[in-house]
Design a protein around this motif. Structure first.
Motif, PDB file in Angstrom:
ATOM      1  N   LEU A 150     -13.269 -13.009   9.608  1.00  0.00           N
ATOM      2  CA  LEU A 150     -13.603 -11.921  10.523  1.00  0.00           C
ATOM      3  C   LEU A 150     -14.571 -12.315  11.640  1.00  0.00           C
ATOM      4  N   VAL A 151     -15.584 -13.110  11.333  1.00  0.00           N
ATOM      5  CA  VAL A 151     -16.593 -13.445  12.342  1.00  0.00           C
ATOM      6  C   VAL A 151     -16.186 -14.680  13.147  1.00  0.00           C
TER       7      VAL A 151
ATOM      8  N   PRO B  59     -18.165  -7.431  12.126  1.00  0.00           N
ATOM      9  CA  PRO B  59     -18.006  -8.769  12.705  1.00  0.00           C
ATOM     10  C   PRO B  59     -18.485  -8.844  14.156  1.00  0.00           C
TER      11      PRO B  59
ATOM     12  N   PHE C 250     -16.695 -14.076   6.423  1.00  0.00           N
ATOM     13  CA  PHE C 250     -17.208 -14.685   7.651  1.00  0.00           C
ATOM     14  C   PHE C 250     -16.123 -15.515   8.333  1.00  0.00           C
TER      15      PHE C 250
ATOM     16  N   ILE D  75     -21.071  -8.274   5.734  1.00  0.00           N
ATOM     17  CA  ILE D  75     -20.025  -7.944   6.698  1.00  0.00           C
ATOM     18  C   ILE D  75     -19.150  -6.800   6.193  1.00  0.00           C
TER      19      ILE D  75
END
Length: 456
Positions: free
Chosen positions: A415-416, A379, A412, A286
């Motif tokens: 951001l995701v 992301p 993760f 990422i």
């Protein structure tokens, strides 16, 4: 309002698949990695709490009853995964510092005893207050039989035959006490109802187990059953016994075919498609920009020593001296996948054919996540790929495989996960208190319950 409108929207299921320093084969060399992570409890506490902060359903560690090693002395000396905790012990410790996240521990039906395994996982389910899961494996590694006094590793068909019987025995042992067996009435002095205790008295082809188990029924009834094989035998075992299956695919079409196949096997075992969750692995690299993500990936790839890279290919070219190969040419030949349980070989060899990779490109790909899906991007791009598979019949969720820990898991979660939540794909709070509740899985009735109780 229609019945369809009343139904809750289908949500992604997310697990964090933890390799101590990260999934990239050279992760232990990364400046942000904890080199001794395999035996560093503070490191695992941080990871479990991060995954829980991200509202993950579960954390999972792979395990083997033998040492992990492929390749020659040179590559062996550079392996960063040789020393690591036994998973049930680890999860018992981590359950005390978390409240919601589930724990998936790997244990072998070939090399463990069903009574002791049933007792361990029942204990873990009580200790964690209903957050335990068992990843059922038959153990494919050829180098472990000597640890158990055996002269040879059992063949795949025998291992899977034993596995079906083993899982049924373990479930039967978990049902030793009925749910309402323990009265614990201090006034009357009655502790439990002996009529609600059952000896299994199992005598089968591979196992002979009397029972009963010496611990009451787990909070979840049975800890969640997970399976990770994608071979024919593995898919049958999953269809018959599992509630989640971990799998590895690198294209949407392959993942869709697997999803349809394994879900289609459930009916013959009297099961519905929603009773088995399909969770492919994805290793996300990422970056806030594409350039940043690609730079992170390049940094990791530069840490791979060629001997370690070639060692990842050795199982797919058995007996071949790969050290003589030109790293920047295509493999001299691509063999047919071996027969048996080696489902990962099919994925890897098909990838080599489809992408026309050089030797170096192939081991660099495998170095990221051993044939699982590696996605390098922002992301938004990673959320796009997850959404595509989730909404197009390829996955019920994903096993997130961070390349470097703790960095990649933090990225993760920070951001995701918010991007998935913004799209309405992922929860914003835990739904229940047990792993089953959070996964949307039913609590199994005891095999000794009255018929009306089972139907309720």
């Amino acid at each position: 309002m229609t019945q369809a409108q009343l139904q809750p929207l289908r949500k992604l299921r997310l697990g964090a698949f933890i390799m101590a320093t990260g999934h990239h084969i050279a992760a232990w060399r990364h400046p942000g990695a904890q080199a001794d992570a395999g035996v560093n409890i503070d490191h695992y506490i941080e990871l479990a709490q991060t995954a829980e902060r991200g509202l993950f359903d579960q954390v999972f560690v792979a395990d083997s009853p033998g040492i992990w090693h492929q390749g020659d002395r040179e590559s062996f000396s550079r392996q960063g995964r040789l020393s690591h905790f036994e998973p049930v012990t680890l999860w018992a410790a981590l359950s005390a510092v978390t409240k919601h996240i589930g724990f998936v521990a790997t244990a072998s039906t070939t090399y463990e005893d069903p009574y002791l395994l049933a007792r361990k996982f029942a204990s873990l389910d009580h200790i964690s207050k209903g957050r335990a899961a068992w990843n059922v494996v038959t153990t494919s590694a050829e180098n472990v039989h000597g640890n158990f006094g055996l002269d040879a590793h059992p063949d795949p068909a025998l291992r899977y035959e034993r596995a079906h019987e083993f899982v049924d025995v373990v479930k039967g042992l978990w049902d030793s006490f009925e749910d309402e067996a323990f009265i614990r009435d201090k006034a009357s002095g009655v502790y439990f109802d002996p009529d609600k205790l059952h000896a299994l008295n199992h005598i089968g082809k591979h196992l002979k187990v009397k029972g009963p188990l010496n611990i009451e029924r787990p909070p979840q009834g049975h800890p969640v059953i997970v399976q990770a094989g994608s071979s024919e035998d593995g898919k049958e075992l999953a269809a018959a016994t599992a509630e989640a299956i971990f799998t590895a695919w690198t294209s949407l079409a392959e993942a869709q075919a697997f999803y349809k196949d394994v879900k289609g096997r459930l009916a013959k075992y009297g099961r519905r498609p929603d009773q088995l969750l399909v969770l492919p692995g994805i290793s996300p690299v990422i970056g806030r920009t594409e350039e940043e993500a690609q730079a992170k990936w390049a940094e990791l790839q530069a840490l791979i020593h060629p001997s370690v890279g070639l060692a990842t290919l050795a199982p797919f070219w058995p007996g071949e001296d790969l050290s003589k190969w030109d790293l920047d040419a295509r493999p001299p030949y691509i063999p047919e996948p071996p027969k048996g349980i080696h489902s990962r070989a099919h994925v890897v060899l098909e990838l080599a054919r489809r992408e026309r990779y050089t030797v170096r490109q192939l081991y660099e790909y495998l170095a990221g996540a051993r044939g699982h899906w590696v996605v390098v991007g922002t992301p938004v791009q990673i959320a796009d790929r997850i959404q595509e598979w989730f909404e197009n019949g390829a996955a019920d969720g994903f096993n997130i495989m961070p390349p470097v820990l703790p960095q990649s898991l933090n990225e993760f979660v920070d951001l995701v996960v918010p991007e998935l939540q913004k799209r309405g794909l992922f929860r914003t709070a835990y739904e229940g208190t047990t792993l089953r509740e959070n996964l949307g899985l039913e609590r199994p009735a005891s095999r000794y319950a009255e018929p009306q109780a089972k139907a309720a």
